[in-house]
Design a protein around this motif. Sequence first.
Motif, PDB file in Angstrom:
ATOM      1  N   GLU A  51       0.801  -1.356   0.152  1.00 36.57           N
ATOM      2  CA  GLU A  51       0.063   0.007   0.098  1.00 36.57           C
ATOM      3  C   GLU A  51       0.866   1.412  -0.236  1.00 36.57           C
ATOM      4  O   GLU A  51       0.542   2.366  -0.710  1.00 36.57           O
ATOM      5  CB  GLU A  51      -1.060   0.067   1.356  1.00 36.57           C
ATOM      6  N   ILE A 250      -6.446   5.858  -0.452  1.00 35.49           N
ATOM      7  CA  ILE A 250      -6.886   4.895   0.405  1.00 35.49           C
ATOM      8  C   ILE A 250      -8.070   4.589   0.351  1.00 35.49           C
ATOM      9  O   ILE A 250      -8.305   3.455   1.136  1.00 35.49           O
ATOM     10  CB  ILE A 250      -6.581   5.473   1.919  1.00 35.49           C
ATOM     11  N   TYR A 254      -8.987   0.797   1.713  1.00 35.22           N
ATOM     12  CA  TYR A 254      -9.562   0.712   2.976  1.00 35.22           C
ATOM     13  C   TYR A 254     -11.158  -0.042   2.983  1.00 35.22           C
ATOM     14  O   TYR A 254     -11.627  -0.892   3.694  1.00 35.22           O
ATOM     15  CB  TYR A 254      -9.962   2.138   3.355  1.00 35.22           C
ATOM     16  N   LEU A 391       1.460   4.739   5.976  1.00 39.78           N
ATOM     17  CA  LEU A 391       1.303   3.674   5.694  1.00 39.78           C
ATOM     18  C   LEU A 391       2.507   2.939   5.651  1.00 39.78           C
ATOM     19  O   LEU A 391       2.487   1.508   6.009  1.00 39.78           O
ATOM     20  CB  LEU A 391       0.339   3.373   4.472  1.00 39.78           C
ATOM     21  N   GLN A 396      -1.533  -0.662   6.937  1.00 41.13           N
ATOM     22  CA  GLN A 396      -3.039  -0.730   7.077  1.00 41.13           C
ATOM     23  C   GLN A 396      -3.660   0.073   8.164  1.00 41.13           C
ATOM     24  O   GLN A 396      -4.708  -0.010   8.597  1.00 41.13           O
ATOM     25  CB  GLN A 396      -3.194  -2.282   7.202  1.00 41.13           C
ATOM     26  N   TYR A 398      -5.214   2.955   8.401  1.00 37.37           N
ATOM     27  CA  TYR A 398      -5.919   4.249   7.674  1.00 37.37           C
ATOM     28  C   TYR A 398      -6.291   5.318   8.534  1.00 37.37           C
ATOM     29  O   TYR A 398      -6.410   6.541   8.316  1.00 37.37           O
ATOM     30  CB  TYR A 398      -7.249   3.690   6.799  1.00 37.37           C
TER      31      TYR A 398
END
Length: 426
Positions: A51, A250, A254, A391, A396, A398
Motif C-alpha cells: 500500500e 486509501i 480501505y 502507511l 494498514q 488508515y
Amino acid sequence: MNNPTAHDTREWLGMPLKLIWGYIAIALFMTGDGFELAFLSKYIVDLGFTEAQSSNAFAVYGFAAAIAAWVSGVVAEIITPRKAMIIGFVMWAVLHVLLLILGLGQSNYAMILLFYGLRGLAYPLFLYSFIVMIVQNVEARQIGPSMGWFWTVYSFGIGVFGSFIPSFTIPMMGEMGTLWFALVFVVLGGLVAVFKLGHLTGKAKGDGLSTQEKLSELSRAITLLKNPQIAYASFIRIVNTLSLFGYAVIGPMYFTKNFEFTTSQWLQIWTVFFATTLVSNVFWGIVGEKIGWVRTIRWFGCIGMALSTLVFYYLPEWYNTVAPTGTAGTGEFMMAWIPAILLGWFVAAFVPMTPIFTTLEPTHKGAAISVYTLSAGLSNFAAPAIAGALLAMFPQNYEIVVLTFTACYIAAFGVSFLLKVQQPKH
C-alpha cells in the motif's frame, strides 16, 4: 490580426458560447483522465505491491502534476493556450500507452513510477491552459461565471463520468481494459482542442520575448510566494483537496478490505461525491460573494472538511458495530454515501480561493493563477505522500492517515486568520 471572436459576448447561463468547444474538450479529456483516480491504487496493490508503494506512485504523479500546474499558465501565455493543450494531449496519450504496456502490463514498479510520473506532467497543461484561454477571450464580468462552468465540466469529467463509467466497465472488461478505454475519451477531448479551438488562439505573448524574458516570466509564480499573503493562500489551497486526493488513494483499499465493497461500489460512492460538487461549486461561489471569501473558506471549507473527513472514516465503522444481522456490507455502503455528499459539499467551499489569489496580486494575475495551480498540484502530491509515509510506518492503519488530514484542515483554519484580502461587500 484581430480575433474575430474578441467581441462575441453571447452566453448561456453564464457560459460564453464561443468557449463551448473548450468546455466539451475539458469534459471529455478529464473523463478519461479520471477513470483511474478511484481504483488504480487498489489495482497496483493487487499486482503485488504494498500500500505504501501504491501511495508513493501517486505521490510521484502528484509531484509531476504540481510542476506542470506551476508552468502551465505561463507556458500557455507564451505559446498560446491551444498549443499548450495539444502538447498536454499528445504527452498524455503516448505516456499512458507506455504505462499500460511496460508498467502495469509487466507489473514493473520502476516503469510504473517512470511513466505514471511523466504522465502527471500532461493533464495540467491541457486543463489549466484553458483557464488562460478563458481569461484571454472573455470580458472581466464573464470570468467568474466562466470559471464556474470550468469547474463544473471538470467535475463532470474527472468525477461523475470518470468514476461512474468504470463502475460498469471494470466488471465487463477488467481494470486494464478500463484503462485502455480511458484513452478513447482523452483522444476525443484532444481532437476537439486541435480542430475546434483554432479561432481562440490569438497572439502568443512569447512571440516578442527573449529567452531570458520567458524564463523570468516563468519564475514569477515562485517569487510571488515571497508575499506572505500569497504564501498563506497557497498553504490553504494545498490543504483544500487533501481529502479528495487522499481518499482516492486509501478509499479503495480501505473500503474493499474492511467492508468488502466491490470496486464498482466504491466507484459509485466516489461518483456521489463528485456529483455533489456540481451543485456545491455554484452554491459556495454565490455564498462567498455574500458573506465574504475568507469567512466562507474558514468556517465551511476548513471546518466543514475537517468534520467530513472524520465522518467518512468513522460513520461506516460505527454502523459496522451496530448493524443488525443481515445488513452488514449493504448498510456500510449506504452509510458511506452520507460522508461522500458532505465531502463533496464542503470541498467546494474553497471556490473563493481563485479570486483571492488574483486580488492579492492584481498586477500579476497570470503569475497568481500559476501559484494557484501550483498549490492545487502540490495538494495532488501531498495527499498520497502523507498516506504513503504513514502507511509505510503503520501498515494498514488508515485511521492515522485520516486524523493527519483532519489536523491539516484545522491548521488551515488557523492560517485563515492571517489572510487579509479585500473582499466583496457583505
